[in-house]
Design a protein around this motif. Structure first.
Motif, PDB file in Angstrom:
ATOM      1  N   LEU A 188       0.694  -1.293  -0.104  1.00  0.00           N
ATOM      2  CA  LEU A 188       0.082   0.054   0.126  1.00  0.00           C
ATOM      3  C   LEU A 188       0.891   1.364  -0.173  1.00  0.00           C
ATOM      4  N   ALA A 189       1.879   0.989   0.839  1.00  0.00           N
ATOM      5  CA  ALA A 189       2.857   2.349   0.828  1.00  0.00           C
ATOM      6  C   ALA A 189       3.435   2.521  -0.568  1.00  0.00           C
ATOM      7  N   ASP A 190       3.879   1.532  -1.449  1.00  0.00           N
ATOM      8  CA  ASP A 190       4.394   1.602  -2.690  1.00  0.00           C
ATOM      9  C   ASP A 190       3.513   2.058  -3.494  1.00  0.00           C
ATOM     10  N   LYS A 191       2.185   1.848  -3.465  1.00  0.00           N
ATOM     11  CA  LYS A 191       1.139   2.380  -4.468  1.00  0.00           C
ATOM     12  C   LYS A 191       1.132   3.920  -4.199  1.00  0.00           C
ATOM     13  N   ARG A 192       0.857   3.914  -2.622  1.00  0.00           N
ATOM     14  CA  ARG A 192       0.808   5.424  -2.404  1.00  0.00           C
ATOM     15  C   ARG A 192       1.821   6.347  -2.971  1.00  0.00           C
ATOM     16  N   GLN A 193       3.077   5.976  -2.788  1.00  0.00           N
ATOM     17  CA  GLN A 193       4.196   6.550  -3.336  1.00  0.00           C
ATOM     18  C   GLN A 193       4.025   6.835  -4.920  1.00  0.00           C
ATOM     19  N   THR A 194       3.652   5.701  -5.405  1.00  0.00           N
ATOM     20  CA  THR A 194       3.662   5.891  -6.965  1.00  0.00           C
ATOM     21  C   THR A 194       2.642   6.767  -7.326  1.00  0.00           C
ATOM     22  N   VAL A 195       1.362   6.611  -6.539  1.00  0.00           N
ATOM     23  CA  VAL A 195       0.466   7.861  -6.874  1.00  0.00           C
ATOM     24  C   VAL A 195       0.710   8.990  -6.758  1.00  0.00           C
ATOM     25  N   ALA A 196       1.680   9.315  -5.403  1.00  0.00           N
ATOM     26  CA  ALA A 196       2.165  10.581  -5.181  1.00  0.00           C
ATOM     27  C   ALA A 196       3.279  11.138  -6.026  1.00  0.00           C
ATOM     28  N   ASP A 197       4.058  10.382  -6.618  1.00  0.00           N
ATOM     29  CA  ASP A 197       5.098  10.368  -7.421  1.00  0.00           C
ATOM     30  C   ASP A 197       4.426  11.150  -8.905  1.00  0.00           C
ATOM     31  N   LYS A 198       3.146  10.298  -9.311  1.00  0.00           N
ATOM     32  CA  LYS A 198       2.550  10.727 -10.516  1.00  0.00           C
ATOM     33  C   LYS A 198       1.770  12.060 -10.540  1.00  0.00           C
ATOM     34  N   LEU A 199       1.052  12.042  -9.325  1.00  0.00           N
ATOM     35  CA  LEU A 199       0.623  13.504  -9.249  1.00  0.00           C
ATOM     36  C   LEU A 199       1.638  14.598  -9.003  1.00  0.00           C
ATOM     37  N   GLU A 200       2.831  14.253  -8.495  1.00  0.00           N
ATOM     38  CA  GLU A 200       3.943  15.391  -8.385  1.00  0.00           C
ATOM     39  C   GLU A 200       4.175  15.731  -9.639  1.00  0.00           C
ATOM     40  N   THR A 201       4.475  14.616 -10.694  1.00  0.00           N
ATOM     41  CA  THR A 201       4.902  14.752 -12.018  1.00  0.00           C
ATOM     42  C   THR A 201       3.591  15.529 -12.780  1.00  0.00           C
ATOM     43  N   MET A 202       2.599  15.188 -12.596  1.00  0.00           N
ATOM     44  CA  MET A 202       1.461  15.743 -13.204  1.00  0.00           C
ATOM     45  C   MET A 202       1.414  17.043 -12.997  1.00  0.00           C
ATOM     46  N   GLU A 203       1.732  17.563 -11.762  1.00  0.00           N
ATOM     47  CA  GLU A 203       1.742  18.940 -11.369  1.00  0.00           C
ATOM     48  C   GLU A 203       2.609  19.695 -11.995  1.00  0.00           C
ATOM     49  N   ALA A 204       3.905  19.168 -11.963  1.00  0.00           N
ATOM     50  CA  ALA A 204       5.141  19.932 -12.234  1.00  0.00           C
ATOM     51  C   ALA A 204       4.900  20.018 -13.820  1.00  0.00           C
ATOM     52  N   GLU A 205       4.344  19.061 -14.699  1.00  0.00           N
ATOM     53  CA  GLU A 205       4.262  19.197 -16.130  1.00  0.00           C
ATOM     54  C   GLU A 205       2.954  20.386 -16.456  1.00  0.00           C
ATOM     55  N   ALA A 206       2.051  20.213 -15.538  1.00  0.00           N
ATOM     56  CA  ALA A 206       1.054  21.388 -15.785  1.00  0.00           C
ATOM     57  C   ALA A 206       1.493  22.584 -15.458  1.00  0.00           C
ATOM     58  N   SER A 207       2.601  22.750 -14.251  1.00  0.00           N
ATOM     59  CA  SER A 207       3.332  24.107 -14.125  1.00  0.00           C
ATOM     60  C   SER A 207       3.971  24.524 -15.419  1.00  0.00           C
ATOM     61  N   HIS A 208       4.864  23.658 -15.698  1.00  0.00           N
ATOM     62  CA  HIS A 208       5.711  23.933 -16.948  1.00  0.00           C
ATOM     63  C   HIS A 208       5.053  24.481 -18.208  1.00  0.00           C
ATOM     64  N   ARG A 209       3.731  23.671 -18.434  1.00  0.00           N
ATOM     65  CA  ARG A 209       2.999  23.906 -19.858  1.00  0.00           C
ATOM     66  C   ARG A 209       2.192  25.473 -19.647  1.00  0.00           C
ATOM     67  N   ILE A 210       2.059  25.556 -18.252  1.00  0.00           N
ATOM     68  CA  ILE A 210       1.088  26.944 -18.037  1.00  0.00           C
ATOM     69  C   ILE A 210       2.505  27.923 -18.014  1.00  0.00           C
ATOM     70  N   GLU A 211       3.539  27.583 -17.649  1.00  0.00           N
ATOM     71  CA  GLU A 211       4.491  28.889 -17.914  1.00  0.00           C
ATOM     72  C   GLU A 211       4.873  28.932 -19.292  1.00  0.00           C
ATOM     73  N   VAL A 212       4.817  27.901 -20.160  1.00  0.00           N
ATOM     74  CA  VAL A 212       5.079  27.900 -21.577  1.00  0.00           C
ATOM     75  C   VAL A 212       4.030  28.589 -22.335  1.00  0.00           C
ATOM     76  N   LEU A 213       2.913  28.404 -21.903  1.00  0.00           N
ATOM     77  CA  LEU A 213       1.774  29.211 -22.470  1.00  0.00           C
ATOM     78  C   LEU A 213       1.743  30.443 -22.110  1.00  0.00           C
ATOM     79  N   ARG A 214       2.069  30.741 -21.081  1.00  0.00           N
ATOM     80  CA  ARG A 214       2.212  32.127 -20.624  1.00  0.00           C
ATOM     81  C   ARG A 214       3.201  32.869 -21.473  1.00  0.00           C
ATOM     82  N   LEU A 215       4.224  32.455 -21.596  1.00  0.00           N
ATOM     83  CA  LEU A 215       5.493  33.120 -22.381  1.00  0.00           C
ATOM     84  C   LEU A 215       4.895  32.958 -23.903  1.00  0.00           C
TER      85      LEU A 215
END
Length: 373
Positions: free
Chosen positions: A143-170
């Motif tokens: 369960l901890a591994d799954k939670r960590q995987t989900v947390a990693d994916k969520l963090e990656t998605m949030e980082a990619e969304a932040s990068h895309r938002i920055e690119v779109l603004r630029l």
């Protein structure tokens, strides 16, 4: 051995239950002491088992609710019983406080006991549903591994969304800058075209006015322009010394230096030469001098083209044609134009001739007056 070992393994869930259990036991002991002091004067020795049973059952019901886990159907009865015992245990010191209100005979423990009982039950009600069922270490690791995987994916998605938002603004800022630059360039180009058009329009109006008011004579169009392949420099023939005999014959030297004799040229012969030169003027030359497209028979003519055709026809013969002659030649040549338009342009042509003759006459008068003075 595995079961004993599993019970001894420390887990976050077990730690939370242990802390809540210790707090519950402490509150139960406090409740027993306070309830015994309140009930002992009335019940005597029976106060001990009564108070012990109430608090012991309160703890047992709470532990049973823990063992029921997430099975709400099993835990519902002990939950109701636990709430009832909570109300009883908290009601004993509360009732004592109400009876001794204003006498000042109660102590601080009596005041804190109902508060502690209610707070402990509330803490169990808040924390217990979130603990879930007890699971093994392997399951916790999965369960901890799954939670960590989900947390990693969520963090990656949030980082990619932040990068895309920055690119779109630029990109938005750059697109805005490019659009502003293109707009400024187009505005400057339109202003240049506007200025050029206005200047050309003014010049065209001045040229059209000059062409209309000051029509060029046919002799101007009769002047042949030199061509590069056929042009050769030449000089005007100078008249040589002429001798005239009794028969009126004049002798002299021609353009090639040869001695010539002949009769003196009369004014009529000079006029005939001028008429021949005028007849050599073509319609294309008149149109080129006037600055209009060459009129084509069978096509609709503009006012300027119609005037060019009438001017060419009038001066194509000597003496100049009359209106009827010019209209007849106009129709025979295949040109298209209504009678009203032809008559209007003929009137404008005659008006220009009158102005030109009047101007030449005034110039001649001025020269004569100057010579007489």
């Amino acid at each position: 051995m595995n079961k004993i070992k599993s019970w001894k393994e420390p887990t976050p869930r077990g730690l939370v239950l242990a802390i809540l259990g210790i707090v519950t036991l402490g509150v139960a002991v406090l409740s027993m002491a306070v309830s015994y002091q309140i009930l002992e004067p009335k019940f005597g020795a029976w106060a001990v088992p009564t108070v012990g049973a109430l608090d012991a059952l309160w703890v047992v019901f709470q532990a049973t609710e823990i063992l029921a886990g997430n099975n709400n159907r099993r835990a519902r009865r002990v939950q109701v019983a636990g709430l009832a015992l909570t109300a009883v245990n908290a009601g004993i010191p509360t009732w004592d406080l109400i009876l001794h209100n204003g006498t000042g005979t109660f102590d601080l423990a009596v005041v804190l006991t109902p508060i502690a009982i209610v707070a402990t039950k509330t803490a169990w009600w808040i924390a217990l549903p979130s603990l879930g069922r007890p699971v093994s270490r392997a399951t916790r690791r999965i369960l901890a591994d799954k939670r960590q995987t989900v947390a990693d994916k969520l963090e990656t998605m949030e980082a990619e969304a932040s990068h895309r938002i920055e690119v779109l603004r630029l990109a938005t800022d750059l697109e805005k800058q490019v659009a502003d630059a293109e707009t400024a360039y187009r505005l400057s180009t339109l202003k240049i075209q506007q200025t050029m058009t206005e200047d050309l329009h003014k010049q065209a109006e001045a040229t059209a006015k000059t062409v209309t008011e000051k029509a060029l004579p046919a002799a101007v169009a009769a002047i042949r322009l030199p061509e590069l392949e056929t042009w050769t420099p030449g000089a005007l023939a100078l008249p040589g010394p002429a001798s005239r005999d009794g028969s009126g014959t004049a002798s002299g030297t021609d353009a090639e230096g040869r001695h010539t004799t002949g009769t003196q040229a009369s004014a009529g012969e000079q006029d005939e030469a001028s008429r021949q030169a005028a007849q050599t003027v073509t319609l294309q030359e008149v149109a080129a001098v006037t600055g209009v497209p060459v009129p084509v028979p069978g096509e609709q003519l503009s006012s300027a083209q119609l005037g060019v055709v009438l001017r060419h026809l009038r001066y194509s013969k000597e003496p100049p044609m009359s209106y009827r002659q010019a209209v007849k030649s106009f129709r025979e040549a295949g040109f298209v134009g209504s009678e009203e338009r032809v008559r209007h342009e003929w009137g404008a042509l005659m008006s220009n001739e009158d102005k030109t003759e009047a101007s030449e006459g005034s110039e001649d008068d001025t020269e004569e007056e100057a010579a007489g003075a």
